[in-house]
Design a protein around this motif. Structure first.
Motif, PDB file in Angstrom:
ATOM      1  N   MET A   1       0.849  -1.212   0.000  1.00  6.60           N
ATOM      2  CA  MET A   1       0.000   0.000   0.000  1.00  6.60           C
ATOM      3  C   MET A   1       0.875   1.250   0.000  1.00  6.60           C
ATOM      4  O   MET A   1       1.697   1.451   0.878  1.00  6.60           O
ATOM      5  CB  MET A   1      -0.877  -0.001   1.259  1.00  6.60           C
ATOM      6  CG  MET A   1      -1.829   1.158   1.363  1.00  6.60           C
ATOM      7  SD  MET A   1      -3.264   0.996   0.328  1.00  6.60           S
ATOM      8  CE  MET A   1      -3.996  -0.463   1.058  1.00  6.60           C
ATOM      9  N   THR A   5      -1.313   6.966  -0.961  1.00  3.53           N
ATOM     10  CA  THR A   5      -2.723   6.573  -0.857  1.00  3.53           C
ATOM     11  C   THR A   5      -3.256   6.833   0.547  1.00  3.53           C
ATOM     12  O   THR A   5      -4.395   7.271   0.721  1.00  3.53           O
ATOM     13  CB  THR A   5      -2.895   5.081  -1.214  1.00  3.53           C
ATOM     14  OG1 THR A   5      -2.386   4.857  -2.525  1.00  3.53           O
ATOM     15  CG2 THR A   5      -4.348   4.669  -1.170  1.00  3.53           C
ATOM     16  N   LYS A   6      -2.418   6.584   1.550  1.00  2.00           N
ATOM     17  CA  LYS A   6      -2.851   6.830   2.932  1.00  2.00           C
ATOM     18  C   LYS A   6      -3.097   8.310   3.184  1.00  2.00           C
ATOM     19  O   LYS A   6      -4.064   8.681   3.854  1.00  2.00           O
ATOM     20  CB  LYS A   6      -1.788   6.310   3.910  1.00  2.00           C
ATOM     21  CG  LYS A   6      -1.692   4.796   3.950  1.00  2.00           C
ATOM     22  CD  LYS A   6      -0.678   4.349   4.990  1.00  2.00           C
ATOM     23  CE  LYS A   6      -0.406   2.857   4.869  1.00  2.00           C
ATOM     24  NZ  LYS A   6       0.736   2.432   5.721  1.00  2.00           N
ATOM     25  N   ALA A   9      -6.305   9.221   1.505  1.00  2.00           N
ATOM     26  CA  ALA A   9      -7.450   8.667   2.234  1.00  2.00           C
ATOM     27  C   ALA A   9      -7.749   9.533   3.451  1.00  2.00           C
ATOM     28  O   ALA A   9      -8.921   9.749   3.797  1.00  2.00           O
ATOM     29  CB  ALA A   9      -7.174   7.229   2.649  1.00  2.00           C
ATOM     30  N   PHE A  12      -9.797  12.485   2.416  1.00  2.00           N
ATOM     31  CA  PHE A  12     -11.204  12.121   2.213  1.00  2.00           C
ATOM     32  C   PHE A  12     -11.902  11.862   3.540  1.00  2.00           C
ATOM     33  O   PHE A  12     -13.071  12.208   3.720  1.00  2.00           O
ATOM     34  CB  PHE A  12     -11.312  10.901   1.304  1.00  2.00           C
ATOM     35  CG  PHE A  12     -11.068  11.209  -0.135  1.00  2.00           C
ATOM     36  CD1 PHE A  12     -11.877  12.105  -0.813  1.00  2.00           C
ATOM     37  CD2 PHE A  12     -10.035  10.603  -0.833  1.00  2.00           C
ATOM     38  CE1 PHE A  12     -11.665  12.407  -2.148  1.00  2.00           C
ATOM     39  CE2 PHE A  12      -9.808  10.893  -2.172  1.00  2.00           C
ATOM     40  CZ  PHE A  12     -10.621  11.800  -2.831  1.00  2.00           C
ATOM     41  N   LYS A  13     -11.166  11.261   4.457  1.00  2.00           N
ATOM     42  CA  LYS A  13     -11.762  10.998   5.768  1.00  2.00           C
ATOM     43  C   LYS A  13     -12.151  12.309   6.447  1.00  2.00           C
ATOM     44  O   LYS A  13     -13.207  12.408   7.077  1.00  2.00           O
ATOM     45  CB  LYS A  13     -10.784  10.215   6.646  1.00  2.00           C
ATOM     46  CG  LYS A  13     -11.406   9.730   7.937  1.00  2.00           C
ATOM     47  CD  LYS A  13     -10.604   8.641   8.599  1.00  2.00           C
ATOM     48  CE  LYS A  13      -9.401   9.174   9.337  1.00  2.00           C
ATOM     49  NZ  LYS A  13      -8.745   8.155  10.167  1.00  2.00           N
TER      50      LYS A  13
ATOM     51  N   LEU B  15     -14.513   6.858   0.925  1.00  2.00           N
ATOM     52  CA  LEU B  15     -13.178   6.942   0.328  1.00  2.00           C
ATOM     53  C   LEU B  15     -12.096   7.145   1.391  1.00  2.00           C
ATOM     54  O   LEU B  15     -10.912   7.043   1.091  1.00  2.00           O
ATOM     55  CB  LEU B  15     -13.128   8.104  -0.660  1.00  2.00           C
ATOM     56  CG  LEU B  15     -14.081   8.024  -1.856  1.00  2.00           C
ATOM     57  CD1 LEU B  15     -14.055   9.322  -2.630  1.00  2.00           C
ATOM     58  CD2 LEU B  15     -13.709   6.860  -2.758  1.00  2.00           C
ATOM     59  N   GLY B  16     -12.521   7.417   2.614  1.00  2.00           N
ATOM     60  CA  GLY B  16     -11.597   7.801   3.665  1.00  2.00           C
ATOM     61  C   GLY B  16     -10.931   6.653   4.407  1.00  2.00           C
ATOM     62  O   GLY B  16     -10.756   6.716   5.615  1.00  2.00           O
ATOM     63  N   HIS B  17     -10.581   5.618   3.678  1.00  2.00           N
ATOM     64  CA  HIS B  17      -9.830   4.510   4.274  1.00  2.00           C
ATOM     65  C   HIS B  17      -8.832   4.009   3.236  1.00  2.00           C
ATOM     66  O   HIS B  17      -9.203   3.799   2.081  1.00  2.00           O
ATOM     67  CB  HIS B  17     -10.780   3.382   4.689  1.00  2.00           C
ATOM     68  CG  HIS B  17     -10.096   2.290   5.450  1.00  2.00           C
ATOM     69  ND1 HIS B  17      -9.286   1.359   4.848  1.00  2.00           N
ATOM     70  CD2 HIS B  17     -10.083   2.000   6.766  1.00  2.00           C
ATOM     71  CE1 HIS B  17      -8.812   0.531   5.769  1.00  2.00           C
ATOM     72  NE2 HIS B  17      -9.282   0.900   6.938  1.00  2.00           N
ATOM     73  N   PRO B  18      -7.568   3.826   3.640  1.00  2.00           N
ATOM     74  CA  PRO B  18      -6.526   3.468   2.667  1.00  2.00           C
ATOM     75  C   PRO B  18      -6.912   2.291   1.775  1.00  2.00           C
ATOM     76  O   PRO B  18      -6.758   2.388   0.554  1.00  2.00           O
ATOM     77  CB  PRO B  18      -5.342   3.099   3.569  1.00  2.00           C
ATOM     78  CG  PRO B  18      -5.546   3.873   4.810  1.00  2.00           C
ATOM     79  CD  PRO B  18      -7.029   3.964   4.998  1.00  2.00           C
ATOM     80  N   THR B  19      -7.420   1.236   2.354  1.00  2.00           N
ATOM     81  CA  THR B  19      -7.765   0.062   1.554  1.00  2.00           C
ATOM     82  C   THR B  19      -8.878   0.373   0.551  1.00  2.00           C
ATOM     83  O   THR B  19      -8.817  -0.034  -0.606  1.00  2.00           O
ATOM     84  CB  THR B  19      -8.214  -1.094   2.465  1.00  2.00           C
ATOM     85  OG1 THR B  19      -7.171  -1.369   3.405  1.00  2.00           O
ATOM     86  CG2 THR B  19      -8.503  -2.349   1.655  1.00  2.00           C
ATOM     87  N   LEU B  21      -9.707   3.340  -0.663  1.00  2.00           N
ATOM     88  CA  LEU B  21      -9.235   4.245  -1.706  1.00  2.00           C
ATOM     89  C   LEU B  21      -8.365   3.495  -2.704  1.00  2.00           C
ATOM     90  O   LEU B  21      -8.443   3.726  -3.909  1.00  2.00           O
ATOM     91  CB  LEU B  21      -8.439   5.401  -1.078  1.00  2.00           C
ATOM     92  CG  LEU B  21      -8.075   6.520  -2.045  1.00  2.00           C
ATOM     93  CD1 LEU B  21      -9.306   7.126  -2.680  1.00  2.00           C
ATOM     94  CD2 LEU B  21      -7.260   7.601  -1.339  1.00  2.00           C
ATOM     95  N   TRP B  22      -7.602   2.562  -2.202  1.00  2.00           N
ATOM     96  CA  TRP B  22      -6.774   1.730  -3.073  1.00  2.00           C
ATOM     97  C   TRP B  22      -7.650   0.938  -4.040  1.00  2.00           C
ATOM     98  O   TRP B  22      -7.352   0.843  -5.234  1.00  2.00           O
ATOM     99  CB  TRP B  22      -5.924   0.785  -2.216  1.00  2.00           C
ATOM    100  CG  TRP B  22      -5.125  -0.186  -3.000  1.00  2.00           C
ATOM    101  CD1 TRP B  22      -3.922   0.039  -3.603  1.00  2.00           C
ATOM    102  CD2 TRP B  22      -5.479  -1.540  -3.299  1.00  2.00           C
ATOM    103  NE1 TRP B  22      -3.505  -1.087  -4.241  1.00  2.00           N
ATOM    104  CE2 TRP B  22      -4.446  -2.082  -4.073  1.00  2.00           C
ATOM    105  CE3 TRP B  22      -6.568  -2.350  -2.968  1.00  2.00           C
ATOM    106  CZ2 TRP B  22      -4.472  -3.394  -4.535  1.00  2.00           C
ATOM    107  CZ3 TRP B  22      -6.596  -3.649  -3.421  1.00  2.00           C
ATOM    108  CH2 TRP B  22      -5.549  -4.161  -4.195  1.00  2.00           C
ATOM    109  N   GLU B  25      -8.804   3.149  -6.737  1.00  2.00           N
ATOM    110  CA  GLU B  25      -7.708   3.399  -7.692  1.00  2.00           C
ATOM    111  C   GLU B  25      -7.531   2.210  -8.635  1.00  2.00           C
ATOM    112  O   GLU B  25      -7.249   2.387  -9.825  1.00  2.00           O
ATOM    113  CB  GLU B  25      -6.410   3.675  -6.930  1.00  2.00           C
ATOM    114  CG  GLU B  25      -6.374   5.044  -6.253  1.00  2.00           C
ATOM    115  CD  GLU B  25      -5.156   5.216  -5.351  1.00  2.00           C
ATOM    116  OE1 GLU B  25      -4.881   6.354  -4.966  1.00  2.00           O
ATOM    117  OE2 GLU B  25      -4.499   4.207  -5.024  1.00  2.00           O
TER     118      GLU B  25
END
Lengths: 102, 102
Positions: A1, A5-6, A9, A12-13, B15-19, B21-22, B25
């Motif tokens: 990851m 991207t983090k 995110a 967006f959070k 969208l506010g979580h890395p996984t 959002l990944w 993408e």
DNA sequence: CTTACATTTGGTCAAATGGCAAAATAACCA
DNA sequence: TGGTTATTTTGCCATTTGACCAAATGTAAG
């Protein structure tokens, strides 16, 4: 990851709360004082302040202290275009539902 | 607080979580099977499934069941441009920090 | 009916939310 | 200068929500 991207995110959070998104929408026309937000929403001062802190830490807004007041402004104005894009999609969905009812 | 703002905030929250959002993408190039996501991330497949459900309920993605497999695709492709916009801002910030170091 | 692919459910732990009180900071005024 | 007021932020606490794993439950195919 990817680390990038983090970070995204997290942005967006920060936008993922009704009150915070409302604040961002209010900032579309330019900077605003904290007191202006409090007047329009019926939540505690401290609650607004904390929401602003979340937006600040995510890098969405920046603060400017002038006199007794603190003014907030959008640091990522391009986010407003995402809001528009979502608006268009939502409008289409509503339109589609109406069409289905016919 | 407008109802529309709440709906939009819910999209950003999704969208506010890395996984998650990944995942979005990954869907930029077109639909993908759930199994493809599971292979690439080292979390339980039930966790991926739950993240997909969050995106689904927010209206960000749609699912298509074909045979034994389930394919997901982006329902709001315009969100990808928001990602680009954030990228530009982040790049500028990094560039700015480099400039400050000189 | 067994296998493959996904979702749902249950339980547990971490994080977010919101209100109140108290602390910081800056202006104002006697 | 010293005290008061106005504006925000911080700390603390209770409640709610979210994340993750593991086990159980769906479906479709062979």
């Amino acid at each position: 990851m990817k680390e990038r991207t983090k970070v995204k995110a997290n942005i967006f959070k920060a936008l993922g709360h009704p009150t915070r998104l409302w604040i961002v929408e209010q900032l579309a026309d330019g900077e605003k004082c904290v007191c202006e937000f409090v007047e329009e929403v019926n939540v505690d001062f401290s609650t607004i302040s904390k929401h602003l802190a979340v937006l600040r830490h995510a890098g969405v807004v920046s603060m400017d202290k002038r006199g007794k007041q603190i003014f907030y402004s959008l640091k990522m104005p391009c986010l407003l275009s995402s809001l528009d894009c979502i608006d268009v999609v939502l409008n289409n969905q509503i339109q589609h539902q109406i069409t289905l009812m016919d």
